[in-house]
Scaffold this active site. Structure first.
Site, PDB file in Angstrom:
ATOM      1  N   GLU A  82       0.830  -1.211   0.000  1.00 29.97           N
ATOM      2  CA  GLU A  82       0.000   0.000   0.000  1.00 29.97           C
ATOM      3  C   GLU A  82       0.863   1.259   0.000  1.00 29.97           C
ATOM      4  OE1 GLU A  82      -3.135   0.714  -0.468  1.00 29.97           O
ATOM      5  OE2 GLU A  82      -3.452  -1.409  -0.857  1.00 29.97           O
TER       6      GLU A  82
ATOM      7  N   CYS B  28     -13.435   2.439 -16.115  1.00 28.86           N
ATOM      8  CA  CYS B  28     -13.816   3.842 -15.886  1.00 28.86           C
ATOM      9  C   CYS B  28     -12.566   4.714 -16.013  1.00 28.86           C
ATOM     10  CB  CYS B  28     -14.465   3.992 -14.509  1.00 28.86           C
ATOM     11  SG  CYS B  28     -15.370   5.534 -14.347  1.00 28.86           S
TER      12      CYS B  28
ATOM     13  N   CYS C 153     -18.459   2.242 -20.635  1.00 34.69           N
ATOM     14  CA  CYS C 153     -19.683   2.210 -19.830  1.00 34.69           C
ATOM     15  C   CYS C 153     -20.595   1.036 -20.184  1.00 34.69           C
ATOM     16  CB  CYS C 153     -20.444   3.524 -19.987  1.00 34.69           C
ATOM     17  SG  CYS C 153     -19.467   4.935 -19.440  1.00 34.69           S
TER      18      CYS C 153
ATOM     19  N   CYS D  78     -19.661  -1.947 -18.108  1.00 37.77           N
ATOM     20  CA  CYS D  78     -19.299  -1.669 -16.715  1.00 37.77           C
ATOM     21  C   CYS D  78     -20.358  -2.232 -15.759  1.00 37.77           C
ATOM     22  CB  CYS D  78     -19.170  -0.159 -16.526  1.00 37.77           C
ATOM     23  SG  CYS D  78     -18.911   0.302 -14.810  1.00 37.77           S
TER      24      CYS D  78
ATOM     25  N   CYS E 250     -25.206   4.330 -12.539  1.00 36.76           N
ATOM     26  CA  CYS E 250     -24.304   5.447 -12.842  1.00 36.76           C
ATOM     27  C   CYS E 250     -25.065   6.605 -13.491  1.00 36.76           C
ATOM     28  CB  CYS E 250     -23.185   4.970 -13.763  1.00 36.76           C
ATOM     29  SG  CYS E 250     -22.001   6.273 -14.101  1.00 36.76           S
TER      30      CYS E 250
HETATM   31  S1  SF4 Z   1     -20.821   3.396 -16.210  1.00 38.72           S
HETATM   32 FE1  SF4 Z   1     -20.147   5.000 -14.824  1.00 38.72          FE
HETATM   33  S2  SF4 Z   1     -18.720   3.970 -13.449  1.00 38.72           S
HETATM   34 FE2  SF4 Z   1     -18.971   2.641 -15.224  1.00 38.72          FE
HETATM   35  S3  SF4 Z   1     -17.345   3.203 -16.662  1.00 38.72           S
HETATM   36 FE3  SF4 Z   1     -19.123   4.445 -17.188  1.00 38.72          FE
HETATM   37  S4  SF4 Z   1     -18.856   6.331 -16.046  1.00 38.72           S
HETATM   38 FE4  SF4 Z   1     -17.520   4.819 -15.118  1.00 38.72          FE
END
Ligand code: SF4
Length: 325
Positions: free
Chosen positions: A36, A192, A199, A202, A208
Protein backbone atom coordinates in the site's frame (compact mmCIF):
# COMPACT_ATOMS: atom_id res chain seq x y z
CA UNK A 1 -27.54 -8.87 1.82
CA UNK A 2 -25.60 -7.77 -1.25
CA UNK A 3 -27.20 -5.36 -3.72
CA UNK A 4 -27.55 -6.33 -7.41
CA UNK A 5 -24.72 -3.89 -8.24
CA UNK A 6 -22.40 -5.41 -5.63
CA UNK A 7 -23.10 -8.86 -7.06
CA UNK A 8 -22.32 -7.58 -10.57
CA UNK A 9 -19.09 -6.00 -9.34
CA UNK A 10 -17.94 -9.27 -7.74
CA UNK A 11 -18.91 -11.31 -10.80
CA UNK A 12 -16.93 -8.94 -13.01
CA UNK A 13 -13.95 -9.10 -10.63
CA UNK A 14 -13.82 -12.91 -10.66
CA UNK A 15 -13.45 -12.89 -14.44
CA UNK A 16 -11.55 -9.68 -15.16
CA UNK A 17 -9.83 -8.66 -11.91
CA UNK A 18 -6.10 -8.91 -11.29
CA UNK A 19 -6.55 -11.71 -8.78
CA UNK A 20 -2.94 -12.80 -8.92
CA UNK A 21 -1.25 -9.63 -7.66
CA UNK A 22 0.99 -10.82 -4.80
CA UNK A 23 -0.48 -8.42 -2.25
CA UNK A 24 -3.92 -9.81 -3.09
CA UNK A 25 -2.93 -13.43 -2.51
CA UNK A 26 -1.31 -12.92 0.90
CA UNK A 27 -2.94 -12.37 4.27
CA UNK A 28 0.25 -11.03 5.83
CA UNK A 29 -0.68 -7.52 7.08
CA UNK A 30 2.93 -6.32 6.89
CA UNK A 31 3.27 -7.34 3.22
CA UNK A 32 -0.06 -5.67 2.42
CA UNK A 33 1.02 -2.54 4.28
CA UNK A 34 4.32 -2.37 2.35
CA UNK A 35 2.46 -2.74 -0.95
CA UNK A 36 0.00 0.00 0.00
CA UNK A 37 2.78 2.43 0.86
CA UNK A 38 4.68 1.64 -2.34
CA UNK A 39 1.54 2.01 -4.44
CA UNK A 40 0.71 5.45 -2.99
CA UNK A 41 2.70 7.30 -5.64
CA UNK A 42 3.93 4.54 -7.92
CA UNK A 43 2.32 2.42 -10.63
CA UNK A 44 1.45 -1.24 -10.03
CA UNK A 45 3.78 -2.40 -12.81
CA UNK A 46 6.81 -0.61 -11.35
CA UNK A 47 6.13 -1.80 -7.80
CA UNK A 48 5.58 -5.34 -8.99
CA UNK A 49 8.58 -5.61 -11.28
CA UNK A 50 11.19 -3.72 -9.30
CA UNK A 51 10.43 -3.05 -5.67
CA UNK A 52 7.93 -5.24 -3.82
CA UNK A 53 9.80 -8.56 -3.85
CA UNK A 54 13.35 -7.22 -3.28
CA UNK A 55 12.13 -5.10 -0.35
CA UNK A 56 10.38 -8.02 1.33
CA UNK A 57 13.31 -10.30 0.66
CA UNK A 58 15.60 -7.85 2.44
CA UNK A 59 13.12 -7.08 5.25
CA UNK A 60 10.79 -10.10 5.50
CA UNK A 61 9.13 -9.02 8.76
CA UNK A 62 8.25 -5.83 10.62
CA UNK A 63 10.98 -6.71 13.10
CA UNK A 64 13.61 -7.10 10.34
CA UNK A 65 12.61 -3.69 9.02
CA UNK A 66 12.75 -2.12 12.49
CA UNK A 67 16.21 -3.54 13.17
CA UNK A 68 17.68 -2.42 9.83
CA UNK A 69 19.58 0.88 9.67
CA UNK A 70 17.61 3.65 7.94
CA UNK A 71 20.34 3.88 5.28
CA UNK A 72 19.66 0.29 4.22
CA UNK A 73 15.92 0.97 3.98
CA UNK A 74 16.50 4.10 1.90
CA UNK A 75 18.83 2.15 -0.37
CA UNK A 76 16.08 -0.40 -1.07
CA UNK A 77 13.69 2.49 -1.73
CA UNK A 78 16.03 4.11 -4.24
CA UNK A 79 14.15 4.82 -7.48
CA UNK A 80 10.72 4.82 -5.83
CA UNK A 81 11.09 8.45 -4.74
CA UNK A 82 9.08 10.19 -2.01
CA UNK A 83 11.55 8.96 0.58
CA UNK A 84 9.39 10.04 3.51
CA UNK A 85 7.35 6.93 2.77
CA UNK A 86 10.38 4.74 3.50
CA UNK A 87 11.27 6.68 6.64
CA UNK A 88 7.72 6.39 7.95
CA UNK A 89 7.63 2.65 7.19
CA UNK A 90 10.82 2.29 9.20
CA UNK A 91 9.49 4.40 12.09
CA UNK A 92 6.23 2.47 12.15
CA UNK A 93 8.13 -0.82 12.22
CA UNK A 94 10.21 0.47 15.16
CA UNK A 95 7.11 1.56 17.10
CA UNK A 96 5.27 -1.72 16.52
CA UNK A 97 8.34 -3.79 17.34
CA UNK A 98 8.82 -1.94 20.63
CA UNK A 99 5.14 -2.43 21.47
CA UNK A 100 5.43 -6.12 20.60
CA UNK A 101 8.45 -6.50 22.88
CA UNK A 102 6.61 -4.85 25.79
CA UNK A 103 3.66 -7.19 25.30
CA UNK A 104 5.87 -10.22 24.60
CA UNK A 105 4.34 -10.88 21.16
CA UNK A 106 5.54 -10.66 17.56
CA UNK A 107 4.99 -7.16 16.17
CA UNK A 108 2.00 -6.72 13.92
CA UNK A 109 -0.10 -3.94 12.45
CA UNK A 110 -3.26 -3.00 14.31
CA UNK A 111 -6.55 -3.78 12.60
CA UNK A 112 -8.63 -0.81 13.80
CA UNK A 113 -8.71 2.43 11.81
CA UNK A 114 -8.21 4.57 14.94
CA UNK A 115 -5.01 2.70 15.81
CA UNK A 116 -3.66 2.54 12.27
CA UNK A 117 -4.10 6.25 11.74
CA UNK A 118 -1.89 7.06 14.75
CA UNK A 119 1.14 5.47 13.06
CA UNK A 120 3.67 7.59 11.12
CA UNK A 121 2.79 8.00 7.46
CA UNK A 122 -0.56 6.21 7.71
CA UNK A 123 -3.28 8.64 6.70
CA UNK A 124 -6.99 8.01 6.27
CA UNK A 125 -6.62 6.35 2.85
CA UNK A 126 -3.83 3.95 3.85
CA UNK A 127 -5.57 3.09 7.12
CA UNK A 128 -8.72 2.11 5.22
CA UNK A 129 -6.72 0.09 2.69
CA UNK A 130 -4.82 -1.85 5.38
CA UNK A 131 -7.99 -2.41 7.43
CA UNK A 132 -9.92 -3.88 4.52
CA UNK A 133 -7.14 -5.70 2.65
CA UNK A 134 -5.29 -7.11 5.66
CA UNK A 135 -8.22 -7.61 8.05
CA UNK A 136 -11.30 -7.74 5.76
CA UNK A 137 -12.91 -4.80 7.57
CA UNK A 138 -16.12 -3.56 5.90
CA UNK A 139 -14.73 -0.13 5.02
CA UNK A 140 -14.22 1.45 1.59
CA UNK A 141 -10.94 2.62 0.13
CA UNK A 142 -10.17 5.92 -1.55
CA UNK A 143 -7.65 6.34 -4.34
CA UNK A 144 -7.58 8.11 -7.70
CA UNK A 145 -9.41 5.42 -9.70
CA UNK A 146 -12.10 4.97 -7.06
CA UNK A 147 -12.59 8.73 -6.74
CA UNK A 148 -13.21 9.00 -10.47
CA UNK A 149 -15.87 6.27 -10.34
CA UNK A 150 -17.63 7.91 -7.38
CA UNK A 151 -17.66 11.29 -9.13
CA UNK A 152 -19.17 9.79 -12.26
CA UNK A 153 -21.75 7.74 -10.39
CA UNK A 154 -23.09 10.94 -8.82
CA UNK A 155 -22.16 13.50 -11.52
CA UNK A 156 -19.86 15.34 -9.13
CA UNK A 157 -17.44 17.79 -10.67
CA UNK A 158 -15.61 19.11 -7.61
CA UNK A 159 -16.62 16.99 -4.62
CA UNK A 160 -15.20 17.41 -1.14
CA UNK A 161 -13.40 14.52 0.55
CA UNK A 162 -16.30 14.25 2.97
CA UNK A 163 -18.81 13.81 0.14
CA UNK A 164 -16.68 11.11 -1.47
CA UNK A 165 -16.21 9.17 1.76
CA UNK A 166 -19.98 9.35 2.46
CA UNK A 167 -20.75 7.88 -0.96
CA UNK A 168 -18.01 5.27 -0.61
CA UNK A 169 -19.34 4.10 2.76
CA UNK A 170 -22.85 3.74 1.32
CA UNK A 171 -21.61 1.62 -1.59
CA UNK A 172 -19.17 -0.71 0.17
CA UNK A 173 -20.00 -4.40 0.21
CA UNK A 174 -20.07 -5.37 3.89
CA UNK A 175 -20.11 -9.08 3.10
CA UNK A 176 -17.07 -9.20 0.82
CA UNK A 177 -15.26 -5.87 1.27
CA UNK A 178 -11.88 -7.26 0.18
CA UNK A 179 -12.98 -8.30 -3.32
CA UNK A 180 -15.31 -5.31 -3.64
CA UNK A 181 -12.51 -2.81 -2.95
CA UNK A 182 -10.02 -4.59 -5.19
CA UNK A 183 -12.70 -4.69 -7.91
CA UNK A 184 -13.37 -0.96 -7.63
CA UNK A 185 -9.69 -0.22 -8.23
CA UNK A 186 -9.60 -2.55 -11.24
CA UNK A 187 -12.82 -1.11 -12.68
CA UNK A 188 -11.37 2.38 -12.29
CA UNK A 189 -8.13 1.49 -14.02
CA UNK A 190 -9.54 -0.68 -16.82
CA UNK A 191 -13.15 0.47 -17.48
CA UNK A 192 -13.82 3.84 -15.89
CA UNK A 193 -10.70 5.32 -17.42
CA UNK A 194 -10.09 9.09 -17.61
CA UNK A 195 -10.64 9.05 -21.40
CA UNK A 196 -13.06 6.79 -23.30
CA UNK A 197 -14.55 4.83 -20.38
CA UNK A 198 -16.24 1.52 -21.26
CA UNK A 199 -19.68 2.21 -19.83
CA UNK A 200 -21.54 -0.43 -21.85
CA UNK A 201 -19.67 -3.28 -20.15
CA UNK A 202 -19.30 -1.67 -16.71
CA UNK A 203 -20.92 -3.50 -13.77
CA UNK A 204 -21.84 -0.13 -12.24
CA UNK A 205 -23.66 1.08 -15.33
CA UNK A 206 -27.17 0.54 -13.87
CA UNK A 207 -26.60 3.00 -11.04
CA UNK A 208 -24.30 5.45 -12.84
CA UNK A 209 -25.81 8.91 -13.33
CA UNK A 210 -22.79 10.19 -15.26
CA UNK A 211 -22.53 7.51 -17.92
CA UNK A 212 -23.98 9.74 -20.70
CA UNK A 213 -21.08 12.18 -20.43
CA UNK A 214 -18.64 10.54 -18.03
CA UNK A 215 -15.59 12.58 -18.98
CA UNK A 216 -17.25 15.70 -17.53
CA UNK A 217 -16.65 14.24 -14.05
CA UNK A 218 -14.63 15.14 -12.10
CA UNK A 219 -13.40 18.49 -13.39
CA UNK A 220 -9.73 18.31 -14.22
CA UNK A 221 -7.64 20.64 -12.11
CA UNK A 222 -5.13 22.64 -14.06
CA UNK A 223 -1.95 22.87 -12.03
CA UNK A 224 0.81 25.36 -12.59
CA UNK A 225 4.01 23.63 -11.55
CA UNK A 226 6.67 26.11 -10.41
CA UNK A 227 10.32 25.67 -11.35
CA UNK A 228 13.11 25.75 -8.77
CA UNK A 229 16.70 26.22 -9.77
CA UNK A 230 19.73 24.94 -7.87
CA UNK A 231 23.47 25.22 -8.39
CA UNK A 232 25.10 21.89 -7.63
CA UNK A 233 28.80 21.85 -6.88
CA UNK A 234 30.64 18.57 -7.41
CA UNK A 235 33.80 18.68 -5.31
CA UNK A 236 36.31 16.41 -6.99
CA UNK A 237 39.44 15.25 -5.23
CA UNK A 238 41.67 12.36 -6.23
CA UNK A 239 39.01 10.98 -8.65
CA UNK A 240 36.48 10.97 -5.85
CA UNK A 241 33.36 13.11 -5.44
CA UNK A 242 32.17 14.63 -2.20
CA UNK A 243 28.68 13.86 -0.90
CA UNK A 244 27.07 14.61 2.45
CA UNK A 245 24.11 13.05 4.18
CA UNK A 246 21.14 15.40 3.99
CA UNK A 247 19.83 16.77 7.28
CA UNK A 248 16.93 18.95 6.09
CA UNK A 249 13.34 17.80 5.68
CA UNK A 250 13.64 17.40 1.92
CA UNK A 251 15.32 14.06 1.01
CA UNK A 252 16.40 13.69 4.65
CA UNK A 253 18.81 10.82 5.23
CA UNK A 254 19.85 10.43 1.60
CA UNK A 255 23.36 11.25 0.46
CA UNK A 256 23.64 14.14 -1.97
CA UNK A 257 25.82 16.69 -3.68
CA UNK A 258 26.29 20.20 -2.37
CA UNK A 259 23.73 22.83 -3.31
CA UNK A 260 25.36 26.28 -3.33
CA UNK A 261 24.11 29.85 -3.68
CA UNK A 262 26.95 30.88 -6.00
CA UNK A 263 29.24 28.46 -7.85
CA UNK A 264 32.97 28.70 -7.11
CA UNK A 265 34.88 30.83 -9.64
CA UNK A 266 37.34 28.02 -10.29
CA UNK A 267 34.60 25.49 -11.06
CA UNK A 268 33.60 24.30 -14.50
CA UNK A 269 29.96 24.22 -15.66
CA UNK A 270 29.14 20.79 -17.13
CA UNK A 271 25.41 21.05 -17.87
CA UNK A 272 22.02 20.74 -16.21
CA UNK A 273 19.63 18.02 -15.15
CA UNK A 274 15.91 18.36 -14.53
CA UNK A 275 13.53 16.36 -12.39
CA UNK A 276 9.77 16.62 -11.98
CA UNK A 277 8.45 16.40 -8.42
CA UNK A 278 4.73 16.49 -7.67
CA UNK A 279 4.70 20.15 -6.67
CA UNK A 280 7.61 21.61 -8.60
CA UNK A 281 10.13 21.07 -11.33
CA UNK A 282 13.77 21.09 -10.25
CA UNK A 283 16.48 22.37 -12.57
CA UNK A 284 20.02 21.70 -11.36
CA UNK A 285 22.93 23.51 -12.97
CA UNK A 286 25.95 21.35 -12.31
CA UNK A 287 29.54 22.49 -11.77
CA UNK A 288 32.72 20.55 -11.06
CA UNK A 289 35.41 21.92 -8.79
CA UNK A 290 38.66 19.99 -9.07
CA UNK A 291 40.31 20.56 -5.69
CA UNK A 292 44.03 20.31 -5.05
CA UNK A 293 43.49 19.53 -1.39
CA UNK A 294 40.95 17.58 0.54
CA UNK A 295 38.35 20.14 1.66
CA UNK A 296 35.31 18.02 2.48
CA UNK A 297 34.65 15.25 4.99
CA UNK A 298 33.45 12.48 2.70
CA UNK A 299 34.68 11.59 -0.77
CA UNK A 300 33.49 8.54 -2.72
CA UNK A 301 34.51 6.71 -5.85
CA UNK A 302 31.74 6.28 -8.44
CA UNK A 303 31.59 2.62 -7.47
CA UNK A 304 30.97 3.54 -3.83
CA UNK A 305 28.44 6.24 -4.72
CA UNK A 306 26.40 3.50 -6.36
CA UNK A 307 26.18 1.75 -2.97
CA UNK A 308 24.81 4.86 -1.21
CA UNK A 309 21.15 5.79 -0.96
CA UNK A 310 20.90 8.80 -3.25
CA UNK A 311 17.98 10.57 -4.90
CA UNK A 312 16.95 10.23 -8.53
CA UNK A 313 18.25 13.76 -9.18
CA UNK A 314 21.67 12.88 -7.81
CA UNK A 315 21.70 9.73 -9.95
CA UNK A 316 21.10 11.97 -12.97
CA UNK A 317 23.92 14.25 -11.83
CA UNK A 318 26.30 11.28 -11.57
CA UNK A 319 25.33 10.27 -15.10
CA UNK A 320 25.90 13.79 -16.40
CA UNK A 321 29.30 13.84 -14.70
CA UNK A 322 30.30 10.49 -16.25
CA UNK A 323 29.04 11.55 -19.69
CA UNK A 324 30.97 14.81 -19.70
CA UNK A 325 34.23 14.02 -17.90
S1 SF4 B 1 -20.82 3.40 -16.21
FE1 SF4 B 1 -20.15 5.00 -14.82
S2 SF4 B 1 -18.72 3.97 -13.45
FE2 SF4 B 1 -18.97 2.64 -15.22
S3 SF4 B 1 -17.35 3.20 -16.66
FE3 SF4 B 1 -19.12 4.44 -17.19
S4 SF4 B 1 -18.86 6.33 -16.05
FE4 SF4 B 1 -17.52 4.82 -15.12
Amino acid sequence: MQTPTQIKILTWYKTHGRLDLPWRTTDNPYHIYVSEVMLQQTQVKTVLERFYFPFLKKFPTLQDLAEAPLDAVLKMWEGLGYYNRAKNLHKTAEILTQEGQIRGVAPTLPSELEELIKLPGIGKNTAHAVATFAYKKPVPIMEANVKRILCRLHTLKTPTDKELWNIAYKLVDNINPFDYNQAMMDIGSSLCTPKNPHCTICPLSDICKGKEEPTLYPTKKKRMVPTREQHIMLHLYNDRLSLTQRKGKFLHGLWGFEDVEVPLCASEYIGEVTHAYTHFKLVCKVYVYDALEKEKDHYFTIENIRKLAISKVDEKIVKLYLDTM
